[in-house]
Scaffold this active site. Structure first.
Site, PDB file in Angstrom:
ATOM      1  N   SER A  63       0.855  -1.198   0.000  1.00 10.29           N
ATOM      2  CA  SER A  63       0.000   0.000   0.000  1.00 10.29           C
ATOM      3  C   SER A  63       0.882   1.236   0.000  1.00 10.29           C
ATOM      4  O   SER A  63       2.014   1.203   0.504  1.00 10.29           O
ATOM      5  CB  SER A  63      -0.883   0.018   1.246  1.00 10.29           C
ATOM      6  OG  SER A  63      -1.484   1.288   1.415  1.00 10.29           O
ATOM      7  N   TYR A 103      -1.366  -0.455  10.641  1.00 13.00           N
ATOM      8  CA  TYR A 103      -1.618  -0.873   9.253  1.00 13.00           C
ATOM      9  C   TYR A 103      -0.422  -0.491   8.376  1.00 13.00           C
ATOM     10  O   TYR A 103       0.089  -1.312   7.600  1.00 13.00           O
ATOM     11  CB  TYR A 103      -2.897  -0.221   8.730  1.00 13.00           C
ATOM     12  CG  TYR A 103      -3.183  -0.537   7.275  1.00 13.00           C
ATOM     13  CD1 TYR A 103      -3.642  -1.793   6.897  1.00 13.00           C
ATOM     14  CD2 TYR A 103      -2.972   0.419   6.278  1.00 13.00           C
ATOM     15  CE1 TYR A 103      -3.897  -2.089   5.561  1.00 13.00           C
ATOM     16  CE2 TYR A 103      -3.236   0.137   4.940  1.00 13.00           C
ATOM     17  CZ  TYR A 103      -3.697  -1.115   4.581  1.00 13.00           C
ATOM     18  OH  TYR A 103      -3.947  -1.405   3.260  1.00 13.00           O
TER      19      TYR A 103
HETATM   20  N1  LIG Z   1      -8.652  -0.398  -0.796  1.00  7.97           N
HETATM   21  C1  LIG Z   1      -7.564   0.357  -0.702  1.00  7.97           C
HETATM   22  O1  LIG Z   1      -7.636   1.604  -0.686  1.00  7.97           O
HETATM   23  C2  LIG Z   1      -6.206  -0.292  -0.657  1.00  7.97           C
HETATM   24  C3  LIG Z   1      -5.096   0.528  -0.858  1.00  7.97           C
HETATM   25  C4  LIG Z   1      -3.840  -0.050  -0.793  1.00  7.97           C
HETATM   26  C5  LIG Z   1      -3.694  -1.395  -0.536  1.00  7.97           C
HETATM   27  N2  LIG Z   1      -4.802  -2.168  -0.346  1.00  7.97           N
HETATM   28  C6  LIG Z   1      -4.585  -3.584  -0.059  1.00  7.97           C
HETATM   29  O2  LIG Z   1      -5.248  -4.347  -1.036  1.00  7.97           O
HETATM   30  C7  LIG Z   1      -5.505  -5.642  -0.524  1.00  7.97           C
HETATM   31  C8  LIG Z   1      -6.924  -6.043  -0.885  1.00  7.97           C
HETATM   32  O3  LIG Z   1      -7.817  -5.220  -0.149  1.00  7.97           O
HETATM   33  P1  LIG Z   1      -9.121  -4.598  -0.796  1.00  7.97           P
HETATM   34  O4  LIG Z   1      -8.961  -3.136  -0.765  1.00  7.97           O
HETATM   35  O5  LIG Z   1      -9.451  -5.276  -2.062  1.00  7.97           O
HETATM   36  O6  LIG Z   1     -10.209  -4.924   0.353  1.00  7.97           O
HETATM   37  P2  LIG Z   1     -11.302  -6.062   0.504  1.00  7.97           P
HETATM   38  O7  LIG Z   1     -12.346  -5.930  -0.552  1.00  7.97           O
HETATM   39  O8  LIG Z   1     -11.731  -6.017   1.928  1.00  7.97           O
HETATM   40  O9  LIG Z   1     -10.489  -7.385   0.216  1.00  7.97           O
HETATM   41  C9  LIG Z   1      -9.748  -8.068   1.199  1.00  7.97           C
HETATM   42  C10 LIG Z   1      -9.818  -9.538   0.886  1.00  7.97           C
HETATM   43  O10 LIG Z   1      -9.004 -10.263   1.818  1.00  7.97           O
HETATM   44  C11 LIG Z   1      -9.716 -11.418   2.230  1.00  7.97           C
HETATM   45  N3  LIG Z   1      -9.246 -11.781   3.562  1.00  7.97           N
HETATM   46  C12 LIG Z   1      -9.270 -11.029   4.687  1.00  7.97           C
HETATM   47  N4  LIG Z   1      -8.791 -11.729   5.724  1.00  7.97           N
HETATM   48  C13 LIG Z   1      -8.438 -12.959   5.232  1.00  7.97           C
HETATM   49  C14 LIG Z   1      -7.915 -14.135   5.808  1.00  7.97           C
HETATM   50  N5  LIG Z   1      -7.638 -14.215   7.123  1.00  7.97           N
HETATM   51  N6  LIG Z   1      -7.683 -15.195   5.014  1.00  7.97           N
HETATM   52  C15 LIG Z   1      -7.967 -15.152   3.696  1.00  7.97           C
HETATM   53  N7  LIG Z   1      -8.480 -14.053   3.090  1.00  7.97           N
HETATM   54  C16 LIG Z   1      -8.712 -12.989   3.860  1.00  7.97           C
HETATM   55  C17 LIG Z   1     -11.192 -11.009   2.189  1.00  7.97           C
HETATM   56  O11 LIG Z   1     -12.065 -12.109   1.984  1.00  7.97           O
HETATM   57  P3  LIG Z   1     -12.728 -12.946   3.195  1.00  7.97           P
HETATM   58  O12 LIG Z   1     -13.290 -11.929   4.151  1.00  7.97           O
HETATM   59  O13 LIG Z   1     -13.777 -13.768   2.514  1.00  7.97           O
HETATM   60  O14 LIG Z   1     -11.639 -13.776   3.768  1.00  7.97           O
HETATM   61  C18 LIG Z   1     -11.223 -10.118   0.973  1.00  7.97           C
HETATM   62  O15 LIG Z   1     -11.470 -10.866  -0.183  1.00  7.97           O
HETATM   63  C19 LIG Z   1      -5.221  -5.581   0.976  1.00  7.97           C
HETATM   64  O16 LIG Z   1      -3.982  -6.177   1.250  1.00  7.97           O
HETATM   65  C20 LIG Z   1      -5.164  -4.090   1.242  1.00  7.97           C
HETATM   66  O17 LIG Z   1      -4.335  -3.800   2.344  1.00  7.97           O
HETATM   67  C21 LIG Z   1      -6.042  -1.651  -0.416  1.00  7.97           C
END
Ligand SMILES: NC(=O)c1ccc[n+]([C@@H]2O[C@H](COP(=O)([O-])OP(=O)(O)OC[C@H]3O[C@@H](n4cnc5c(N)ncnc54)[C@H](OP(=O)(O)O)[C@@H]3O)[C@@H](O)[C@H]2O)c1
Length: 252
Positions: free
Chosen positions: A145, A158
């Site tokens: 991130s 985080y």
């Molecule tokens: N959104 C942003 O602004 C942003 C910016 C920079 C980086 N990121 C990074 O991008 C990545 C994806 O996040 P996102 O933004 O797409 O959010 P999201 O829609 O909440 O996706 C997170 C995913 O991780 C899975 N997950 C969470 N805990 C888990 C576990 N213990 N085991 C297996 N799967 C797990 C969730 O599915 P389940 O709940 O079904 O397990 C979900 O599919 C993350 O690493 C986040 O830090 C996001």
């Protein structure tokens, strides 16, 4: 439909139940790869796999649980054989002032965002090395991130987990690069996903601090990030994009 540039590739995508992981899975299947979808919510994964067809496999797994990751590896092996592309997108973001002492949230973020990534690397890293040794293209992509570099109040832990992922990715190039396994750290800025939905402090969530950020700078779509991932993994085998930052235009 994109060009079928990844038709010989076999991928594991964690966090595939929603957001960036789901979009990456969609993109990789569209580009011709076979993709194992990992996350905890079985219903979401099965629906996505049914939509994407025989090149997608739902593998419910919890990256904080070693036995669950080991079991996922067995399922992926049995269905698809050796993996040559791993995308670590599973993650949680739980901001709160450090003074609140939320060790429950700290532990959950570290277990998911750092140790979870390591568990997946432990399970599938040997496949990547073997694939590269056999002449295939092999990729490890870790979704870090912009929070690894830019500080936001209440996001200290985080940000620390993401800094760990960025550093881990850079360091692993020294171990994997000489064996022709590419390692990439992808650092998105604000992206419109479910990530903020787990924030339990209303002042910091979608109706508070986070919502104000979306209002001020807009957001990437998960497909924007997936598009970048599709680009990274379709480069010639000797080209490794080491560290990619992608932001909404208005995010400094
Ligand atoms: N959104 C942003 O602004 C942003 C910016 C920079 C980086 N990121 C990074 O991008 C990545 C994806 O996040 P996102 O933004 O797409 O959010 P999201 O829609 O909440 O996706 C997170 C995913 O991780 C899975 N997950 C969470 N805990 C888990 C576990 N213990 N085991 C297996 N799967 C797990 C969730 O599915 P389940 O709940 O079904 O397990 C979900 O599919 C993350 O690493 C986040 O830090 C996001």
């Amino acid at each position: 439909m994109a060009q079928q540039t990844l038709h010989s590739r076999t991928a594991v995508v964690t966090g595939a139940a929603s957001g960036i992981g789901e979009a990456v899975a969609r993109r990789l299947v569209a580009d011709g790869a076979r993709v194992a979808l990992l996350a905890r919510r079985r219903d979401r994964l099965e629906r996505l796999a049914a939509e994407l067809g025989p090149n997608a496999l739902a593998v419910p797994a919890d990256v904080t649980d070693q036995a669950s990751v080991d079991d996922a590896r067995r399922q992926v092996r049995a269905a698809f054989g050796r993996v040559d592309l791993v995308v670590n997108a599973a993650g949680v973001m739980l901001p709160n002032p450090v003074d609140d002492g939320r060790i429950d949230e700290w532990t959950r973020m570290i277990d998911t965002n750092v140790t979870g990534v390591l568990r997946v690397i432990g399970a599938f890293g040997p496949d990547l090395v073997a694939a590269a040794a056999a002449g295939a293209t092999a990729d490890l992509l870790n979704v870090s991130s912009i929070g690894a570099h830019v500080v936001f109040p209440n996001y200290a832990v985080y940000g620390a987990t993401k800094a760990a992922v960025t550093q881990l990715s850079a360091a692993l190039r020294a171990e994997y690069g000489p064996r022709d396994v590419r390692v990439t750290s992808v650092e998105p800025g604000l992206t419109d996903t479910e990530l903020g939905s787990h924030i339990d402090n209303p002042a910091l969530g979608p109706d508070g601090q986070l919502g104000a950020m979306f209002d001020a700078i807009g957001a990437l779509s998960p497909a924007d990030v997936a598009d970048l991932v599709g680009y990274v993994v379709s480069r010639p085998r000797h080209v490794n994009l080491r560290h990619v930052v992608v932001l909404p235009t208005r995010q400094a």
